[in-house]
Design an enzyme around this catalytic site. Structure first.
Site, PDB file in Angstrom:
ATOM      1  N   TYR A   1       0.836  -1.197   0.000  1.00  0.00           N
ATOM      2  CA  TYR A   1       0.000   0.000   0.000  1.00  0.00           C
ATOM      3  C   TYR A   1       0.867   1.242   0.000  1.00  0.00           C
ATOM      4  O   TYR A   1       2.073   1.187   0.260  1.00  0.00           O
ATOM      5  CB  TYR A   1      -0.933   0.003   1.217  1.00  0.00           C
ATOM      6  CG  TYR A   1      -0.268   0.371   2.524  1.00  0.00           C
ATOM      7  CD1 TYR A   1      -0.431   1.653   3.070  1.00  0.00           C
ATOM      8  CD2 TYR A   1       0.523  -0.537   3.226  1.00  0.00           C
ATOM      9  CE1 TYR A   1       0.180   2.009   4.268  1.00  0.00           C
ATOM     10  CE2 TYR A   1       1.127  -0.199   4.415  1.00  0.00           C
ATOM     11  CZ  TYR A   1       0.957   1.077   4.936  1.00  0.00           C
ATOM     12  OH  TYR A   1       1.574   1.420   6.110  1.00  0.00           O
TER      13      TYR A   1
ATOM     14  N   LYS B   1       6.617  -2.171   1.784  1.00  0.00           N
ATOM     15  CA  LYS B   1       5.459  -1.555   2.454  1.00  0.00           C
ATOM     16  C   LYS B   1       4.220  -2.449   2.296  1.00  0.00           C
ATOM     17  O   LYS B   1       3.303  -2.162   1.530  1.00  0.00           O
ATOM     18  CB  LYS B   1       5.205  -0.155   1.905  1.00  0.00           C
ATOM     19  CG  LYS B   1       4.313   0.709   2.794  1.00  0.00           C
ATOM     20  CD  LYS B   1       4.291   2.147   2.289  1.00  0.00           C
ATOM     21  CE  LYS B   1       3.331   3.019   3.080  1.00  0.00           C
ATOM     22  NZ  LYS B   1       3.814   3.259   4.460  1.00  0.00           N
TER      23      LYS B   1
ATOM     24  N   GLU C   1      12.261   2.248  14.167  1.00  0.00           N
ATOM     25  CA  GLU C   1      11.383   3.335  13.708  1.00  0.00           C
ATOM     26  C   GLU C   1      10.142   3.366  14.583  1.00  0.00           C
ATOM     27  O   GLU C   1       9.964   2.542  15.476  1.00  0.00           O
ATOM     28  CB  GLU C   1      11.002   3.137  12.243  1.00  0.00           C
ATOM     29  CG  GLU C   1      10.347   1.806  11.953  1.00  0.00           C
ATOM     30  CD  GLU C   1      10.248   1.502  10.457  1.00  0.00           C
ATOM     31  OE1 GLU C   1      10.349   2.436   9.650  1.00  0.00           O
ATOM     32  OE2 GLU C   1      10.060   0.325  10.116  1.00  0.00           O
TER      33      GLU C   1
END
Length: 284
Positions: free
Chosen positions: A32, A148, A180
């Site tokens: 996505y 992703k 992250e």
């Protein structure tokens, strides 16, 4: 009612349909992208399209259409839904096939879905003005975070853990170092240097990250791409995160300890200002 895009058709959201056999639903076999909209214009679209192509290639999938056609779909949805500030979500899966772990052969038609989300005040976020608080959690995701994919359960769990601990978000830690945030890249400012984790399979190669680091260097700010610990972050001058939907957002507290004086710092504020100025000027 929103108009959404499903496999070539623009339909009211209540009429949108995807097969129960879709591999995105059964296996998270899809990727996505999320593109922000400011002033009715798409921000960093070219970067998102390029990363989409890379993610699909890593999963042995082709682009469902070329970048120009994809841009046209984005623009039509923004126009039909009257989006001034908001997001366009795009998802591509391998398509629908009888359930089997092996990729179907021949390959089915891919599933392509896009929809918009209206986000008034996206650029003038209260969270950016006051800063956010984060907590640290173990990074228990799969190893290919540079792709992703739609498998976002652990980041969702991380956000809920952060909320349960009275914070806004979580930073994930692996082998003693921050990877992250749950849906963003993480940074600290040490003296006069911006520090963020180096690119690799451990983190998503953020489109906003790339733009912000370029802008920082153009503004003669020092940048160092390396791993850092939670302890180093707590002792930093500033901290912040970047993402397509939050741009540059200061972090003012980590695991209960204030960062700097506990208020948004000048580096994060300046980078947000520079980013938004360029985004508005160059949006598509």
């Amino acid at each position: 009612m929103r108009t959404v895009y499903v496999n070539g058709d623009y339909v009211p959201e209540a009429e949108a349909r995807v097969s129960v056999f879709d591999r995105g639903f059964l296996f998270a076999d899809g990727v996505y992208e999320v593109t922000s909209v400011l002033g009715g214009k798409l921000i960093d679209f070219d970067g998102h399209a390029a990363r989409l192509e890379r993610s699909l290639a890593e999963l042995d999938m082709p682009m469902p259409m070329d970048a120009d056609a994809l841009l046209a779909v984005h623009r039509r949805l923004v126009e039909e839904n009257g989006i001034d500030e908001g997001l366009v979500y795009l998802q591509v899966t391998r398509g629908a096939a009888d359930r089997d772990f092996a990729y179907p052969d021949p390959a089915p038609a891919q599933t392509v879905v896009l929809f918009t989300q209206e986000k008034p005040g996206l650029a003038d976020s209260p969270a950016a003005a006051r800063g956010i608080r984060v907590v640290s959690i173990p990074d228990r995701r799969w190893a290919r975070r540079d792709i992703k994919t739609v498998q976002l359960l652990y980041p969702s769990m991380g956000k809920m853990e952060a909320k349960g601990r009275g914070a806004d978000d979580a930073w994930m830690v692996e082998d003693g170092a921050v990877t992250e945030g749950t849906s963003n890249n993480a940074y600290i400012v040490v003296g006069d240097t911006i520090v963020t984790r180096h690119l690799g399979e451990e983190i998503l190669h953020g489109i906003t990250r790339a733009a912000v680091l370029r802008m920082a260097r153009e503004a003669q700010m020092r940048v160092e791409e390396r791993a850092f610990t939670i302890e180093e972050a707590q002792g930093a001058t500033e901290a912040f995160v970047t993402s397509a939907s939050t741009f540059v957002t200061p972090v003012v507290e980590i695991d209960g300890a204030p960062v700097g004086d506990g208020t948004p710092g000048p580096v994060a504020r300046r980078l947000r200002e520079i980013y938004l100025d360029e985004a508005r000027a160059k949006g598509r």
